[in-house]
Design a protein around this motif. Structure first.
Motif, PDB file in Angstrom:
ATOM      1  N   VAL A   6       0.738  -1.142  -0.039  1.00  0.00           N
ATOM      2  CA  VAL A   6      -0.040  -0.238  -0.258  1.00  0.00           C
ATOM      3  C   VAL A   6       1.130   1.322  -0.336  1.00  0.00           C
ATOM      4  O   VAL A   6       0.525   2.250  -0.952  1.00  0.00           O
ATOM      5  CB  VAL A   6      -0.694  -0.044   1.296  1.00  0.00           C
ATOM      6  CG1 VAL A   6      -1.576   1.674   1.057  1.00  0.00           C
ATOM      7  CG2 VAL A   6      -2.302  -1.147   0.575  1.00  0.00           C
ATOM      8  N   MET A   7       1.891   1.510   1.044  1.00  0.00           N
ATOM      9  CA  MET A   7       3.022   3.319   1.074  1.00  0.00           C
ATOM     10  C   MET A   7       3.595   2.675  -0.622  1.00  0.00           C
ATOM     11  O   MET A   7       3.813   3.791  -1.211  1.00  0.00           O
ATOM     12  CB  MET A   7       3.292   2.228   2.336  1.00  0.00           C
ATOM     13  CG  MET A   7       3.288   2.574   3.624  1.00  0.00           C
ATOM     14  SD  MET A   7       2.051   3.707   3.804  1.00  0.00           S
ATOM     15  CE  MET A   7       3.741   5.155   4.283  1.00  0.00           C
ATOM     16  N   LEU A  10       1.234   3.947  -2.839  1.00  0.00           N
ATOM     17  CA  LEU A  10       1.283   5.576  -2.567  1.00  0.00           C
ATOM     18  C   LEU A  10       1.489   6.204  -2.812  1.00  0.00           C
ATOM     19  O   LEU A  10       1.904   7.480  -3.175  1.00  0.00           O
ATOM     20  CB  LEU A  10       0.329   5.453  -0.643  1.00  0.00           C
ATOM     21  CG  LEU A  10       0.008   6.929  -0.129  1.00  0.00           C
ATOM     22  CD1 LEU A  10      -1.458   7.475  -0.263  1.00  0.00           C
ATOM     23  CD2 LEU A  10       0.312   6.510   1.197  1.00  0.00           C
ATOM     24  N   LEU A  14       1.689   9.320  -5.083  1.00  0.00           N
ATOM     25  CA  LEU A  14       2.264  10.981  -5.353  1.00  0.00           C
ATOM     26  C   LEU A  14       3.368  11.739  -5.596  1.00  0.00           C
ATOM     27  O   LEU A  14       3.153  12.543  -6.466  1.00  0.00           O
ATOM     28  CB  LEU A  14       3.085  10.917  -3.294  1.00  0.00           C
ATOM     29  CG  LEU A  14       3.884  11.782  -2.766  1.00  0.00           C
ATOM     30  CD1 LEU A  14       2.510  13.151  -2.898  1.00  0.00           C
ATOM     31  CD2 LEU A  14       4.944  11.285  -2.050  1.00  0.00           C
ATOM     32  N   SER A 176       4.600   5.740  10.552  1.00  0.00           N
ATOM     33  CA  SER A 176       4.738   6.136   9.117  1.00  0.00           C
ATOM     34  C   SER A 176       5.946   6.027   8.510  1.00  0.00           C
ATOM     35  O   SER A 176       6.151   5.664   7.683  1.00  0.00           O
ATOM     36  CB  SER A 176       3.323   7.142   9.017  1.00  0.00           C
ATOM     37  OG  SER A 176       2.621   7.267   9.391  1.00  0.00           O
TER      38      SER A 176
END
Length: 181
Positions: A6-7, A10, A14, A176
């Protein structure tokens, strides 16, 4: 594992979103964009491996033809254009940036992330960019270096922003910042 995927996705998104900020194209065909800030943040926030994977995912989508680069550019032709060296250097820049943040824990994160972003996102990236421009524009290394000198002030600002954003994220949501977990 799922969180990592997911990161990575993401941060690839970005980089694409930062391409929506209007670009300024220099006379020799290389645009000034905010996307290198995304590459820096991939390293400072995700760390070396995940950061490089996020950038590789972004580049795969660009190579497949999605218009994700600044100005709505995409396709394999970009990998033989004056920007080719920068594109090839993106994942390596994110990796080096992330590696520095992962290993250097003795100083404040703002400073570490800012310096890491400068070393990876400017020095490493410029090595690839200069070589790519030298080849595609048929210029000497010195001539290509002079051409990219116009990017340095903006990229230094982006490195400082990456350092501040990474530290702010670490303060607000420590888990995070995967480069530090």
């Amino acid at each position: 594992m799922e969180r990592n995927l997911v990161m990575i996705a993401l941060f690839a998104a970005l980089i694409a979103a930062l391409g929506l900020i209007p670009k300024i194209t220099l006379a020799f065909g290389v645009p000034i964009t905010a996307q290198s800030l995304g590459v820096m943040l991939c390293g400072t926030v995700l760390g070396s491996k995940r950061g490089a994977l996020a950038v590789l995912l972004f580049l795969l989508l660009v190579a497949l033809g999605l218009p994700l680069l600044a100005g709505g550019r995409g396709g394999l032709g970009l990998f033989v254009s004056p920007t080719a060296g920068f594109l090839i250097g993106f994942p390596i820049a994110a990796f080096v940036t992330g590696l520095i943040v992962e290993k250097w824990r003795s100083a404040p994160l703002t400073l570490v992330a800012g310096i890491a972003a400068a070393l990876g996102g400017i020095v490493v990236l410029y090595v690839f960019g200069v070589i790519g421009m030298s080849i595609t524009l048929d210029k000497s290394i010195n001539e290509a270096t002079v051409l990219v000198a116009a990017f340095i002030p903006g990229d230094v600002l982006k490195a400082a922003i990456a350092g501040m954003l990474t530290a702010a994220l670490a303060k607000a949501r420590p888990n995070s910042v995967l480069s530090r977990t």
